[in-house]
Design a protein around this motif. Structure first.
Motif, mmCIF file in Angstrom:
data_model
loop_
_atom_site.group_PDB
_atom_site.id
_atom_site.type_symbol
_atom_site.label_atom_id
_atom_site.label_comp_id
_atom_site.label_asym_id
_atom_site.label_seq_id
_atom_site.Cartn_x
_atom_site.Cartn_y
_atom_site.Cartn_z
ATOM 1 N N ASP A 1 0.824 -1.204 0.000
ATOM 2 C CA ASP A 1 0.000 0.000 0.000
ATOM 3 C C ASP A 1 0.860 1.256 0.000
ATOM 4 O O ASP A 1 0.583 2.219 -0.719
ATOM 5 C CB ASP A 1 -0.931 0.016 1.213
ATOM 6 N N SER A 2 1.905 1.253 0.814
ATOM 7 C CA SER A 2 2.816 2.386 0.889
ATOM 8 C C SER A 2 3.501 2.626 -0.453
ATOM 9 O O SER A 2 3.597 3.757 -0.923
ATOM 10 C CB SER A 2 3.858 2.147 1.980
ATOM 11 N N LEU A 3 3.972 1.546 -1.072
ATOM 12 C CA LEU A 3 4.619 1.647 -2.379
ATOM 13 C C LEU A 3 3.660 2.258 -3.397
ATOM 14 O O LEU A 3 4.033 3.183 -4.134
ATOM 15 C CB LEU A 3 5.085 0.266 -2.845
ATOM 16 N N ALA A 4 2.427 1.785 -3.422
ATOM 17 C CA ALA A 4 1.439 2.303 -4.372
ATOM 18 C C ALA A 4 1.173 3.787 -4.142
ATOM 19 O O ALA A 4 1.120 4.573 -5.105
ATOM 20 C CB ALA A 4 0.143 1.505 -4.267
ATOM 21 N N LEU A 5 1.026 4.184 -2.892
ATOM 22 C CA LEU A 5 0.770 5.600 -2.587
ATOM 23 C C LEU A 5 1.951 6.486 -2.978
ATOM 24 O O LEU A 5 1.764 7.564 -3.550
ATOM 25 C CB LEU A 5 0.453 5.775 -1.102
ATOM 26 N N GLU A 6 3.164 6.028 -2.671
ATOM 27 C CA GLU A 6 4.352 6.802 -3.012
ATOM 28 C C GLU A 6 4.516 6.933 -4.523
ATOM 29 O O GLU A 6 4.846 8.010 -5.029
ATOM 30 C CB GLU A 6 5.595 6.174 -2.396
ATOM 31 N N CYS A 7 4.285 5.854 -5.246
ATOM 32 C CA CYS A 7 4.392 5.898 -6.708
ATOM 33 C C CYS A 7 3.322 6.803 -7.308
ATOM 34 O O CYS A 7 3.593 7.561 -8.249
ATOM 35 C CB CYS A 7 4.278 4.496 -7.296
ATOM 36 N N GLU A 8 2.122 6.730 -6.754
ATOM 37 C CA GLU A 8 1.017 7.547 -7.244
ATOM 38 C C GLU A 8 1.343 9.035 -7.157
ATOM 39 O O GLU A 8 0.954 9.820 -8.024
ATOM 40 C CB GLU A 8 -0.244 7.234 -6.455
ATOM 41 N N GLN A 9 2.092 9.431 -6.134
ATOM 42 C CA GLN A 9 2.477 10.826 -5.963
ATOM 43 C C GLN A 9 3.507 11.276 -6.995
ATOM 44 O O GLN A 9 3.644 12.463 -7.256
ATOM 45 C CB GLN A 9 3.025 11.055 -4.558
ATOM 46 N N GLU A 10 4.231 10.340 -7.569
ATOM 47 C CA GLU A 10 5.314 10.672 -8.499
ATOM 48 C C GLU A 10 4.895 10.691 -9.968
ATOM 49 O O GLU A 10 5.541 11.334 -10.779
ATOM 50 C CB GLU A 10 6.468 9.682 -8.335
ATOM 51 N N ILE A 11 3.851 9.970 -10.316
ATOM 52 C CA ILE A 11 3.530 9.804 -11.733
ATOM 53 C C ILE A 11 2.450 10.773 -12.207
ATOM 54 O O ILE A 11 1.731 11.359 -11.403
ATOM 55 C CB ILE A 11 3.094 8.352 -12.043
ATOM 56 N N ASP A 12 2.358 10.892 -13.520
ATOM 57 C CA ASP A 12 1.272 11.626 -14.159
ATOM 58 C C ASP A 12 0.272 10.576 -14.631
ATOM 59 O O ASP A 12 0.532 9.864 -15.607
ATOM 60 C CB ASP A 12 1.802 12.429 -15.344
ATOM 61 N N PRO A 13 -0.877 10.450 -13.982
ATOM 62 C CA PRO A 13 -1.818 9.376 -14.316
ATOM 63 C C PRO A 13 -2.406 9.477 -15.729
ATOM 64 O O PRO A 13 -2.970 8.510 -16.226
ATOM 65 C CB PRO A 13 -2.906 9.500 -13.248
ATOM 66 N N LYS A 14 -2.210 10.605 -16.377
ATOM 67 C CA LYS A 14 -2.713 10.765 -17.751
ATOM 68 C C LYS A 14 -1.824 10.061 -18.770
ATOM 69 O O LYS A 14 -2.288 9.696 -19.846
ATOM 70 C CB LYS A 14 -2.836 12.241 -18.102
ATOM 71 N N VAL A 15 -0.537 9.880 -18.427
ATOM 72 C CA VAL A 15 0.383 9.282 -19.400
ATOM 73 C C VAL A 15 1.205 8.120 -18.849
ATOM 74 O O VAL A 15 1.764 7.344 -19.624
ATOM 75 C CB VAL A 15 1.350 10.336 -19.990
ATOM 76 N N ASP A 16 1.312 8.006 -17.532
ATOM 77 C CA ASP A 16 2.162 6.993 -16.912
ATOM 78 C C ASP A 16 1.336 5.841 -16.345
ATOM 79 O O ASP A 16 0.140 5.989 -16.101
ATOM 80 C CB ASP A 16 2.969 7.605 -15.753
ATOM 81 N N SER A 17 2.008 4.720 -16.129
ATOM 82 C CA SER A 17 1.341 3.587 -15.477
ATOM 83 C C SER A 17 2.328 2.840 -14.593
ATOM 84 O O SER A 17 3.509 2.724 -14.917
ATOM 85 C CB SER A 17 0.746 2.628 -16.514
#
Length: 97
Positions: free
Chosen positions: A46-62
């Motif tokens: 969960d922590s990894l997912a939250l940290e990654c979510e803060q770093e990416i642009d959800p419009k172009v990244d996955s």
């Protein structure tokens, strides 16, 4: 602890480097440039997912976080320049904080 694959496709170098660092800080083993593998508990996932979510642009990244049970991991076929299965499945992989 559950075996976890993290696979990502991130456009910007800075965000990609941050996600790579997050994976390494969680003790995951890099198996390809944008693929990590290792054991994480539910809180770490969960922590990894939250940290990654803060770093990416959800419009172009996955970023994909795939849990995998031990039986399924034992069935993985390693072809070509494959990673050392023992590094991610045994106690050889150690986290340093």
């Amino acid at each position: 602890m559950t075996m976890v694959w993290v696979v990502y496709d991130i456009a910007k170098n800075r965000a990609r480097s941050h996600v790579s660092r997050i994976c390494q800080d969680k003790g995951l083993y890099r198996v390809q440039k944008s693929v990590f593998l290792g054991n994480l508990n539910a809180n770490e996932r969960d922590s990894l997912a939250l940290e990654c979510e803060q770093e990416i642009d959800p419009k172009v990244d996955s970023v994909y976080v795939f849990p995998m049970d031990d039986d399924s991991f034992k069935k993985v076929k390693l072809l070509g320049q494959a990673f050392d299965r023992k590094l991610v499945s045994d106690e050889l992989l150690t986290k340093f904080f």
